[in-house]
Design an enzyme around this catalytic site. Structure first.
Site, PDB file in Angstrom:
ATOM      1  N   ARG A 160      21.046 -27.835  46.193  1.00  0.00           N
ATOM      2  CA  ARG A 160      20.785 -28.308  47.561  1.00  0.00           C
ATOM      3  C   ARG A 160      19.779 -27.462  48.361  1.00  0.00           C
ATOM      4  O   ARG A 160      19.703 -27.584  49.572  1.00  0.00           O
ATOM      5  CB  ARG A 160      22.091 -28.490  48.333  1.00  0.00           C
ATOM      6  CG  ARG A 160      22.888 -27.285  48.717  1.00  0.00           C
ATOM      7  CD  ARG A 160      24.036 -27.716  49.613  1.00  0.00           C
ATOM      8  NE  ARG A 160      24.898 -26.615  49.962  1.00  0.00           N
ATOM      9  CZ  ARG A 160      25.899 -26.715  50.841  1.00  0.00           C
ATOM     10  NH1 ARG A 160      26.117 -27.844  51.455  1.00  0.00           N
ATOM     11  NH2 ARG A 160      26.663 -25.689  51.106  1.00  0.00           N
ATOM     12  N   ASP A 161      19.032 -26.608  47.706  1.00  0.00           N
ATOM     13  CA  ASP A 161      17.891 -25.951  48.359  1.00  0.00           C
ATOM     14  C   ASP A 161      16.746 -25.831  47.364  1.00  0.00           C
ATOM     15  O   ASP A 161      16.074 -24.801  47.286  1.00  0.00           O
ATOM     16  CB  ASP A 161      18.300 -24.570  48.890  1.00  0.00           C
ATOM     17  CG  ASP A 161      17.251 -24.009  49.867  1.00  0.00           C
ATOM     18  OD1 ASP A 161      16.474 -24.801  50.429  1.00  0.00           O
ATOM     19  OD2 ASP A 161      17.202 -22.781  50.039  1.00  0.00           O
TER      20      ASP A 161
END
Length: 495
Positions: A96-97
């Site tokens: 998620r990054d």
């Protein structure tokens, strides 16, 4: 290792140290050729450290400073990143990054995924990254729409970020750019990026559907896995190149004259007639050959001579047959003709006048009822009657009300009596939040004030005092406007 004065201050913060330890524990579970390994981690006095492999090739962001990458290089990097993502997703971990600075390169140009500091565990565990108050989880340029909406995420969230990186590698720029995070948010939620061939005309057109599907706004419209993105991309670059007639007809990029275009159109029409005359069903994507190199149509045997069938003979009725007598229908008389009715202009005007009076009277009566009801809700001093509950002035549409989402723990989780539960949540409101409450049985357990932020992430600690089913609600507020709550059910069992 952290040695500067600011780094020492960060190392003294428990949350910062916990993030390092959590990241090390996550990567320790991920043994993959394209995930950067962690050899050791720990604390030495005021210094915390991670021991990782040295990468001498920099990162993907440095390579992208020179502009767009060759298609083969972009395909190679996509395949390596996708294999690392699939490996993590199969073990319940979402990065998620994902962004170019988190893709490190060795001296041979191979990619290694790193920085799992805010990764999320999907197998029922809590969020592994530490969430700063009011922070958005991720980097805005690469965040999927569901991250902006604070909705549940899964591996398809990383697939969206991979689509952004693929677009950047092929076009030399990101699909969305704005001066503020809010501007980026609206583009990721509502806008379609420019087609890659409008930026790089030499890119194969077959790759555009691959990028569009990876960047779909809804997670269910994206690829099911990162490996599917890489496979579709490799298949797309194997498609035939642009045909000569595409280049001539699409804007005259090759500088063809009108005579050349007319000749090409005539030649294509002639080939189409030959193809249909030969009875072939060649697909549209088959390469077009020049007329002088086209194979001669096959010789067909003449069809059999058509002999029409004899005309049908009329059927003669028997001699004793008598046709029924034709009956004439009665003459049509319009209804109400005997009344000879025709509306008079004076009567029509009177009717319209009476209708106007009736409508005006209805409006006056409705206004009076509203005034009486409003007066009844207030006492003589203009203050609200304590016996009458106050109705929050919530907007009729859900997009104008605050909303909440529970991040962890998982719904229907089983917890032992005496354990302290950390309920992590996110709330948002376009006009600014003022507080968020933790409720059970419609009773406020905890309340956190929020200073008008549009997005907020935090947690409540809850210690159950009895066994059984405990249903908790996260309720966001904007002043007196109650938002859409999010609920979670926990099963409390005895030790």
């Amino acid at each position: 290792m952290l040695r500067s004065r600011s780094s020492v201050q960060l190392a003294a913060e428990p949350e910062f140290a916990e993030r390092f330890e959590r990241e090390a524990r996550i990567i320790a579970r991920l043994q993959h050729p394209h995930i950067l390994p962690v050899f050791d981690f720990g604390r030495e006095g005021e210094t915390i450290y991670l021991v990782m492999r040295l990468m001498e090739g920099g990162n993907l962001a440095h390579e992208l400073r020179g502009g767009a990458l060759p298609v083969k290089r972009a395909v190679e990097l996509t395949r390596q990143i996708a294999s690392a993502l699939d490996y993590a997703h199969l073990r319940g971990i979402v990065h998620r990054d994902l962004k170019p600075t988190n893709v490190l390169l060795d001296n041979l140009g191979n990619a290694y995924l790193t920085d799992f500091g805010i990764a999320k565990m999907l197998s029922g565990g809590p969020t592994t990254g530490l969430t700063a108050t009011g922070a958005v989880m991720g980097t805005p340029t690469y965040m999927a729409p569901e991250q902006w909406r604070a909705e549940p995420i899964d591996g398809r969230t990383d697939i969206y970020a991979l689509g952004v990186i693929l677009y950047q590698m092929l076009c030399g720029q990101v699909p969305f750019a704005a001066e503020t995070p809010h501007g980026l948010m609206y583009q990721h939620l509502d806008m379609t990026p420019p087609q890659p061939h409008t930026i790089k005309p030499d890119l194969p057109l077959a790759i555009e559907p691959v990028i569009s599907k990876a960047l779909a706004k809804r997670p269910e419209d994206r690829y099911a896995s990162a490996g599917d993105v890489a496979a579709a991309l490799e298949e797309a670059i194997q498609q035939p190149s642009r045909l000569p007639e595409q280049t001539l007809f699409e804007g005259g990029r090759s500088g063809a004259t009108a005579a050349e275009l007319d000749a090409l159109e005539d030649r294509m029409a002639e080939e189409e007639m030959v193809r249909h005359g030969a009875g072939t069903d060649a697909p549209d994507e088959a390469p077009t050959m020049p007329a002088d190199q086209a194979p001669a149509p096959p010789t067909l045997a003449p069809p059999p001579r058509y002999v029409p069938p004899p005309p049908p003979q009329p059927v003669q009725p028997p001699a004793s047959y008598q046709p029924p007598a034709q009956q004439q229908p009665p003459a049509y008389t319009p209804p109400y003709a005997e009344y000879d009715y025709e509306p008079e202009p004076e009567r029509m005007a009177l009717g319209r006048w009476l209708w106007g009076i009736a409508i005006a009277a209805a409006v006056i009566v409705a206004a009076g009822v509203i005034i009486v009801l409003a007066t009844g809700l207030l006492d003589g001093n203009g203050e609200e009657n304590a016996a009458t509950p106050t109705v929050p002035a919530a907007s009729p549409t859900p997009f104008d009300r605050p909303s909440a989402a529970v991040q962890s723990p998982a719904n229907n989780a089983q917890v032992r009596l005496g354990e302290t539960i950390e309920v992590q949540y996110s709330v948002r409101d376009n006009q600014g939040l003022t507080r968020v409450e933790l409720r059970r049985l419609n009773r406020v357990i905890m309340s956190t004030p929020i200073g008008g932020q549009q997005m907020y992430q935090g947690y409540f600690t809850y210690e159950p005092d009895s066994t059984g089913t405990h249903t908790l609600e996260i309720v966001p507020w904007r002043d007196d406007v109650r938002g859409d709550p999010a609920s979670i059910t926990l099963y409390i069992v005895a030790d």
